[in-house]
Design an enzyme around this catalytic site. Structure first.
Site, mmCIF file in Angstrom:
data_model
loop_
_atom_site.group_PDB
_atom_site.id
_atom_site.type_symbol
_atom_site.label_atom_id
_atom_site.label_comp_id
_atom_site.label_asym_id
_atom_site.label_seq_id
_atom_site.Cartn_x
_atom_site.Cartn_y
_atom_site.Cartn_z
ATOM 1 N N CYS A 1 47.586 45.728 38.994
ATOM 2 C CA CYS A 1 48.995 45.472 38.684
ATOM 3 C C CYS A 1 49.426 46.323 37.480
ATOM 4 O O CYS A 1 49.558 47.537 37.604
ATOM 5 C CB CYS A 1 49.230 43.979 38.459
ATOM 6 S SG CYS A 1 50.974 43.504 38.557
ATOM 7 N N HIS B 1 46.941 42.241 43.669
ATOM 8 C CA HIS B 1 45.928 41.448 42.960
ATOM 9 C C HIS B 1 44.775 41.107 43.902
ATOM 10 O O HIS B 1 44.779 40.037 44.528
ATOM 11 C CB HIS B 1 46.552 40.162 42.413
ATOM 12 C CG HIS B 1 47.478 40.369 41.264
ATOM 13 N ND1 HIS B 1 47.066 40.285 39.951
ATOM 14 C CD2 HIS B 1 48.800 40.684 41.226
ATOM 15 C CE1 HIS B 1 48.095 40.520 39.154
ATOM 16 N NE2 HIS B 1 49.160 40.770 39.898
ATOM 17 N N GLU C 1 41.908 40.082 43.238
ATOM 18 C CA GLU C 1 41.101 38.941 42.774
ATOM 19 C C GLU C 1 41.454 37.643 43.489
ATOM 20 O O GLU C 1 40.624 36.734 43.604
ATOM 21 C CB GLU C 1 41.249 38.755 41.258
ATOM 22 C CG GLU C 1 42.598 38.274 40.775
ATOM 23 C CD GLU C 1 43.588 39.383 40.455
ATOM 24 O OE1 GLU C 1 44.519 39.154 39.660
ATOM 25 O OE2 GLU C 1 43.427 40.494 41.014
#
Length: 545
Positions: free
Chosen positions: A379, A515, A517
């Site tokens: 990001c 993102h 994750e």
């Protein structure tokens, strides 16, 4: 199909681990072949956590459908296969907002709008909606029993248990059983008082999860059962463990899932936890270790980066190495210089907002690029990598983002002026628009370049990843940056937005606008994090030669 509900509450103190306990129990029930989901009900008045400080609240977890939710939903997705959605998390603020909107429309036909029944009914409706189509729904109530803000939620679940029938509802209460060194024993009185508080609200717990730094002895569990009116087999000891992924096995070994299945009259096979046993084995038997520096601005609360930290650990599992994470304040890079980045095997810059510390992140990206250190930008981590490359390679002096310098000469990152809201409608925004709910959110398609590193890592030409951002690469200045050598490795499904960049002729330099994750799990990992940790391990070996 009848849906069964397990309502999870906590007592004595906060941060007992209700989310981990609920997720672990859900993992066992899922391993028995049941269709399970988990909900989190937060008692704060914010409509969602999207505008809350990460230092106060921790990370904002983004679901596939673009909801900004509590970080516990990240735990849920890491433990079970069911994907969370906006139905899995709501707050007091959301409930009151909905009820007040109905009142303004006249939906209540002039009635006096009250906490009971209007607020509690709204809570019940959302819980039932979120549970549709599932065998078992775990509903975690945020906060601690006794908190004034939790009362409407506790009253709602008390009513709901009556509405659906007690044969389809269980109350599971987590409580602290502290060990007093001076006395040489654990103390059960806090648990008794916590249950007393629940009883005063009209809720008799069916299961007690006793949190302690050690196993609670059988005689103490029997004492708790006697005084709290709970069967002995429903008093479960949940001691501290060195890995949260051991908790499903810990709960199963005490027969918690059997007790629940019998209570709900569910006929299902024994739980197969072999996948979790494999995770535990990989975690306990690494072949090496690497040190990865994470440079951010919210490092005083590691929970602000919870999913990133967990994803790095998952990457370690896939490479059989332990990942040591060194948290570095980006402002320290500004004041002390890049010397503090020495001896790292890789560098990661996660997402963030605001100008504070951003020049330290830009300096970090330059240090990683010029010194051939594996780099992963997420990001804002992609945006600072782009700014750094534009300034120092593409000759665009003082290039910046309009988030930080609105009138800069080279605005290589700029505001997204159009996005779709949760109903699919196109909205237009500018710098003065509200902060809440005004970002590019949720799962978006990305097309990968055939000659890119990420194409090899993912093993696919099209991927889907989750986003949470207001600013994007400015296409008007992109050609000059590409001409200087930067590779655009991924674009949005409509090819309008840059999603991934890479630096060719670098061992491993990848930055993405999304993102990754949020979709990493201990059982499956994630291609980017697995590749990143592998690159860190290889860098370490090169440096040792």
């Amino acid at each position: 199909m009848t849906t069964n509900y397990i309502f999870v509450t906590g007592g004595v103190v906060s941060s007992l681990g209700k989310g981990i306990a609920a997720a672990s129990l859900a993992a066992i029930l899922e391993a028995r072949g049941l269709n399970v989901t988990i909900m989190k009900l937060d008692p704060y008045i914010n409509v969602d956590p999207g505008t809350m400080s990460p230092i106060q609240h921790g990370e904002v977890f983004v679901t596939e459908d673009g909801a900004e939710t509590d970080l516990d939903l990240g735990h849920y997705e890491r433990f079970i296969r069911t994907k969370m959605s906006r139905r899995n998390n709501f707050t007091t603020g959301r409930i009151y907002s909905d009820v007040l909107r109905k009142e303004r429309r006249g939906d209540y036909l002039g009635a006096t709008v009250q906490v009971i029944p209007h607020i509690t009914n709204a809570i019940k409706e959302r819980v039932l909606e979120g549970g549709e189509g599932h065998d078992v729904v775990l509903v975690e109530i945020g906060g601690t029993v006794g908190d004034i803000e939790s009362l409407p939620f506790l009253e709602a679940i008390r009513q709901l248990a009556v509405d659906i029938g007690r044969e389809h509802a269980l109350f599971m209460h987590l409580t602290l059983v502290p060990y007093l060194a001076a006395a040489g024993e654990v103390k059960t009185k806090p648990t008794q008082h916590s249950v007393k508080e629940l009883l005063s609200i009209g809720i008799q717990p069916d299961i007690l999860i006793c949190r302690s730094d050690r196993a609670v002895p059988a005689n103490e569990r029997a004492k708790i059962a006697l005084f709290c009116n709970v069967p002995e087999k429903a008093v479960i000891s949940m001691k501290d463990v060195d890995s949260i992924y051991k908790i499903p096995g810990l709960l199963k070994s005490q027969g918690l899932d059997d007790y629940i299945c019998k209570r709900f009259s569910l006929n299902c096979p024994e739980a197969n936890l072999s996948e979790w046993e494999q995770v535990i084995y990989e975690e306990a038997n690494p072949a090496g270790e690497v040190t990865i520096g994470m440079v951010g601005k919210y490092i005083e609360l590691p929970d602000a980066y919870k999913s990133v930290i967990e994803a790095l650990k998952h990457g370690g599992l896939k490479n059989r190495v332990t990942v040591n994470i060194k948290l570095i304040d980006s402002q320290d890079v500004e004041t002390r210089g890049v010397e503090i980045l020495k001896d790292l095997d890789a560098i990661l810059i996660p997402g963030g907002f605001g100008y504070r510390g951003v020049e330290g992140k830009i300096a970090t990206a330059r240090y990683a690029r010029e010194n051939n250190i594996p780099y992963l930008g997420i990001c804002l981590g992609m945006q600072v990598a782009l700014i750094e490359f534009a300034r120092n390679v593409a000759g665009m002096d003082n290039a910046n983002s309009t988030e930080f310098v609105p009138d800069c000469k080279y605005p290589v990152v700029a505001l997204i002026t159009e996005w779709r809201d949760e109903d699919g409608n196109v909205e237009v925004r500018n710098e003065k628009s509200d902060l809440g709910g005004t970002m590019r959110l949720g799962a978006q398609q990305c097309q990968l370049s055939d000659d890119s590193l990420v194409r090899q890592l993912y093993g696919a030409s099209t991927i889907v990843e989750r986003h949470r951002h207001r600013y994007e690469v400015n296409n008007m200045l992109l050609k000059q940056i590409e001409a200087a050598g930067l590779r655009v490795a991924g674009r949005s499904g409509d090819a309008q937005l840059v999603e991934i960049i890479e630096v060719p002729n670098h061992p491993w330099f990848v930055a993405c606008q999304f993102h990754p994750e949020f979709t990493s799990t201990p059982r499956d990992g994630h291609p980017l994090f697995a590749g990143f940790v592998k690159a860190a391990n290889e860098h370490q070996k090169r440096q040792a030669k």
